[in-house]
Design an enzyme around this catalytic site. Structure first.
Site, PDB file in Angstrom:
ATOM      1  N   ASP A 196       0.838  -1.325  -0.008  1.00  8.90           N
ATOM      2  CA  ASP A 196       0.015  -0.068   0.029  1.00  8.90           C
ATOM      3  C   ASP A 196       0.964   1.240  -0.129  1.00  8.90           C
ATOM      4  O   ASP A 196       1.708   1.393   0.968  1.00  8.90           O
ATOM      5  CB  ASP A 196      -0.899  -0.163   1.357  1.00  8.90           C
ATOM      6  CG  ASP A 196      -1.871   1.296   1.344  1.00  8.90           C
ATOM      7  OD1 ASP A 196      -2.776   1.166   0.724  1.00  8.90           O
ATOM      8  OD2 ASP A 196      -1.336   2.208   1.982  1.00  8.90           O
ATOM      9  N   TYR A 207       3.055   9.759  -0.092  1.00  9.07           N
ATOM     10  CA  TYR A 207       3.936   9.189   0.721  1.00  9.07           C
ATOM     11  C   TYR A 207       5.235   9.381   0.176  1.00  9.07           C
ATOM     12  O   TYR A 207       6.487   9.050   0.891  1.00  9.07           O
ATOM     13  CB  TYR A 207       3.571   7.818   0.725  1.00  9.07           C
ATOM     14  CG  TYR A 207       2.317   7.322   1.591  1.00  9.07           C
ATOM     15  CD1 TYR A 207       1.358   8.172   2.190  1.00  9.07           C
ATOM     16  CD2 TYR A 207       2.018   6.012   1.666  1.00  9.07           C
ATOM     17  CE1 TYR A 207       0.407   7.837   2.666  1.00  9.07           C
ATOM     18  CE2 TYR A 207       0.753   5.657   2.241  1.00  9.07           C
ATOM     19  CZ  TYR A 207       0.081   6.390   2.620  1.00  9.07           C
ATOM     20  OH  TYR A 207      -0.907   5.835   3.339  1.00  9.07           O
ATOM     21  N   LYS A 247      -2.636   5.961  -4.186  1.00  7.63           N
ATOM     22  CA  LYS A 247      -4.017   6.595  -3.918  1.00  7.63           C
ATOM     23  C   LYS A 247      -3.922   8.159  -4.675  1.00  7.63           C
ATOM     24  O   LYS A 247      -2.507   8.574  -4.787  1.00  7.63           O
ATOM     25  CB  LYS A 247      -4.034   7.026  -2.565  1.00  7.63           C
ATOM     26  CG  LYS A 247      -4.006   5.595  -1.619  1.00  7.63           C
ATOM     27  CD  LYS A 247      -4.365   5.782  -0.109  1.00  7.63           C
ATOM     28  CE  LYS A 247      -4.050   4.627   0.639  1.00  7.63           C
ATOM     29  NZ  LYS A 247      -2.618   4.440   1.219  1.00  7.63           N
ATOM     30  N   HIS A 275      -7.766   9.364  -1.894  1.00  6.80           N
ATOM     31  CA  HIS A 275      -7.155   9.242  -0.658  1.00  6.80           C
ATOM     32  C   HIS A 275      -8.221   9.774   0.466  1.00  6.80           C
ATOM     33  O   HIS A 275      -8.208   9.294   1.597  1.00  6.80           O
ATOM     34  CB  HIS A 275      -5.694  10.106  -0.723  1.00  6.80           C
ATOM     35  CG  HIS A 275      -4.787   9.544   0.265  1.00  6.80           C
ATOM     36  ND1 HIS A 275      -3.558   9.504   0.135  1.00  6.80           N
ATOM     37  CD2 HIS A 275      -4.983   8.920   1.533  1.00  6.80           C
ATOM     38  CE1 HIS A 275      -2.914   9.033   1.196  1.00  6.80           C
ATOM     39  NE2 HIS A 275      -3.970   8.812   2.006  1.00  6.80           N
TER      40      HIS A 275
HETATM   41  P1  NDP Z   1       0.196   0.983  11.900  1.00 10.91           P
HETATM   42  O1  NDP Z   1      -0.984   1.088  12.779  1.00 10.91           O
HETATM   43  O2  NDP Z   1       0.647  -0.067  10.715  1.00 10.91           O
HETATM   44  O3  NDP Z   1       1.530   1.066  12.927  1.00 10.91           O
HETATM   45  C1  NDP Z   1       2.964   1.157  12.631  1.00 10.91           C
HETATM   46  C2  NDP Z   1       3.718   1.301  14.083  1.00 10.91           C
HETATM   47  O4  NDP Z   1       3.479   0.037  14.606  1.00 10.91           O
HETATM   48  C3  NDP Z   1       5.108   1.676  13.458  1.00 10.91           C
HETATM   49  O5  NDP Z   1       5.675   2.453  14.600  1.00 10.91           O
HETATM   50  C4  NDP Z   1       5.903   0.179  13.726  1.00 10.91           C
HETATM   51  O6  NDP Z   1       7.111   0.271  14.291  1.00 10.91           O
HETATM   52  C5  NDP Z   1       4.877  -0.485  14.865  1.00 10.91           C
HETATM   53  N1  NDP Z   1       4.492  -1.696  14.949  1.00 10.91           N
HETATM   54  C6  NDP Z   1       4.364  -2.543  13.532  1.00 10.91           C
HETATM   55  N2  NDP Z   1       4.476  -3.817  14.004  1.00 10.91           N
HETATM   56  C7  NDP Z   1       4.622  -3.954  15.145  1.00 10.91           C
HETATM   57  C8  NDP Z   1       4.583  -5.153  16.066  1.00 10.91           C
HETATM   58  N3  NDP Z   1       4.244  -6.501  15.484  1.00 10.91           N
HETATM   59  N4  NDP Z   1       4.868  -4.867  17.377  1.00 10.91           N
HETATM   60  C9  NDP Z   1       4.958  -3.662  17.734  1.00 10.91           C
HETATM   61  N5  NDP Z   1       4.925  -2.560  16.964  1.00 10.91           N
HETATM   62  C10 NDP Z   1       4.645  -2.851  15.744  1.00 10.91           C
HETATM   63  O7  NDP Z   1       0.257   2.406  11.117  1.00 10.91           O
HETATM   64  P2  NDP Z   1       0.435   2.955   9.928  1.00 10.91           P
HETATM   65  O8  NDP Z   1      -0.271   4.458  10.186  1.00 10.91           O
HETATM   66  O9  NDP Z   1       1.773   3.154   9.087  1.00 10.91           O
HETATM   67  O10 NDP Z   1      -0.767   2.486   9.342  1.00 10.91           O
HETATM   68  C11 NDP Z   1      -0.632   1.442   8.350  1.00 10.91           C
HETATM   69  C12 NDP Z   1      -0.634   1.785   6.610  1.00 10.91           C
HETATM   70  O11 NDP Z   1      -2.154   2.167   6.321  1.00 10.91           O
HETATM   71  C13 NDP Z   1       0.183   2.996   6.178  1.00 10.91           C
HETATM   72  O12 NDP Z   1       1.442   2.505   6.430  1.00 10.91           O
HETATM   73  C14 NDP Z   1      -0.218   3.233   5.051  1.00 10.91           C
HETATM   74  O13 NDP Z   1      -0.022   2.442   4.321  1.00 10.91           O
HETATM   75  C15 NDP Z   1      -1.786   3.262   5.482  1.00 10.91           C
HETATM   76  N6  NDP Z   1      -2.573   4.522   5.856  1.00 10.91           N
HETATM   77  C16 NDP Z   1      -3.630   5.057   5.215  1.00 10.91           C
HETATM   78  C17 NDP Z   1      -3.949   5.979   5.632  1.00 10.91           C
HETATM   79  C18 NDP Z   1      -5.110   6.723   4.625  1.00 10.91           C
HETATM   80  O14 NDP Z   1      -5.505   7.817   4.914  1.00 10.91           O
HETATM   81  N7  NDP Z   1      -5.471   6.116   3.818  1.00 10.91           N
HETATM   82  C19 NDP Z   1      -3.445   6.895   6.913  1.00 10.91           C
HETATM   83  C20 NDP Z   1      -2.644   6.233   7.605  1.00 10.91           C
HETATM   84  C21 NDP Z   1      -2.251   5.137   7.118  1.00 10.91           C
HETATM   85  P3  NDP Z   1       8.327  -0.452  13.654  1.00 10.91           P
HETATM   86  O15 NDP Z   1       8.517   0.000  12.365  1.00 10.91           O
HETATM   87  O16 NDP Z   1       9.459  -0.376  14.691  1.00 10.91           O
HETATM   88  O17 NDP Z   1       7.865  -1.929  13.493  1.00 10.91           O
END
Ligand code: NDP
Length: 303
Positions: free
Chosen positions: A55, A60, A89, A123
């Protein structure tokens, strides 16, 4: 050729979209991963762990890095383009006429080095530089959707959908009768923030909900969800991690997920979701929603 993780150990759940195409239930989120070296490393880890859906979004600013990663890594894993599912998006600054949307889509395709994406989303329901309460948002949103429908009707994209649309935005879109219903609505969805009305509306209209911020998002204050004592209690009981509980909670509601991680251990864990959360624990997690903590932008203010 590199080998992937044993399929037994990760979820191969797929959802069928309303146009018959399928989408992996677990994809890889890339928000805020902007460095080319990091993208190369995490896509490598993700493909090895079994992810086949990625995604991204024009805003981004990592589509170009993903191009390099796919060009290098798909051959490494013996994968054809058709074996992975890529979403991007349309930026809120590119809403409007077919000409504007076509140009934005072509720009994303060029950045990604692709002939098509599997899923192209609006988006956000609001248009850039318009106030959220500006009624022109409604007409521009409709025009933007008509432009996406044109791309789809001309076979330029495999599926089209929306993101951050509330029930009101979806109703407006469906009333305007463009002949194509969004295949997906990607929204913030986790135990602190979820709306049954939206899920019900999407299910009734055959729109797949795809959750983002399942783990509390990329913000620094996401620990309140990941480390919630009730999430920990359920994770300990099921002998999985807290993150796995949060992701599985969504999947068990027929909601797809796209966790983001740059940590190799987390990347593997986040797709290893072959377990079941008992109904009573599903209810406990859903009841955390009374807190209504929201991590990302709020579309409900957009007319
Ligand atoms: P997430 O809810 O996926 O959380 C990501 C965070 O969680 C990071 O800090 C990561 O740190 C941590 N994390 C990931 N896996 C673990 C684990 N197993 N244990 C502990 N911590 C963990 O956040 P996002 O906001 O990135 O949402 C996911 C995706 O959704 C985005 O990347 C994007 O592609 C999409 N998105 C879409 C939006 C929209 O408006 N359409 C808005 C926001 C996001 P670490 O890297 O250290 O693992």
């Amino acid at each position: 050729m590199a080998t992937a993780m044993d399929p037994e150990s990760y979820t191969t759940t797929k959802f069928t979209l309303n146009n018959g195409t399928t989408i992996p239930g677990v994809g890889f989120g890339t928000y805020r991963i902007r460095c080319g070296d990091v993208i190369m490393k995490v896509v490598d880890e993700a493909l090895a762990a079994g992810y086949r859906m990625f995604d991204t979004a024009a805003v981004y600013h990592n589509e170009g890095h993903l191009k390099k990663a796919f060009q290098t890594l798909l051959p490494k894993y013996g994968l054809e383009r058709e074996e992975i599912f890529i979403t991007t998006k349309l930026s809120p600054s590119d809403h409007g006429s077919l000409e504007v949307v076509r140009k934005a889509y072509k720009h994303s395709l060029d950045n990604l080095g692709l002939d098509y994406v599997d899923l192209y989303l609006i988006h956000f329901p609001g248009t850039a530089k318009l106030a959220c309460d500006d009624k022109r948002n409604i007409d521009i949103r409709n025009m933007t959707w008509a432009s996406l429908v044109d791309l789809y009707d001309n076979g330029l994209v495999n599926a089209i959908g929306v993101s951050n649309f509330t029930v009101k935005h979806l109703q407006q879109l469906l009333r305007s009768n463009h002949g194509v219903i969004p295949a997906v609505n990607q929204v913030e969805w986790h135990p602190f923030y979820h709306q049954q009305e939206l899920l019900d509306y999407c299910k009734e209209n055959d729109i797949l909900l795809q959750a983002y911020c399942s783990l509390g998002g990329t913000s620094a204050n996401n620990d309140s969800l990941l480390k919630h004592p009730l999430v920990t209690k359920i994770a300990n009981k099921l002998e999985v991690t807290n993150a796995q509980v949060l992701l599985r909670w969504a999947l068990q509601q027929d909601i797809a997920v796209i966790p983001k991680s740059t940590d190799p251990r987390h990347i593997k864990d986040n797709i290893a979701l072959n377990f079941t959360i008992p109904n009573e624990d599903m209810r406990i997690l859903s009841d955390l929603g009374s807190h209504k903590i929201k991590y990302a932008w709020d579309p409900s203010v957009v007319v």
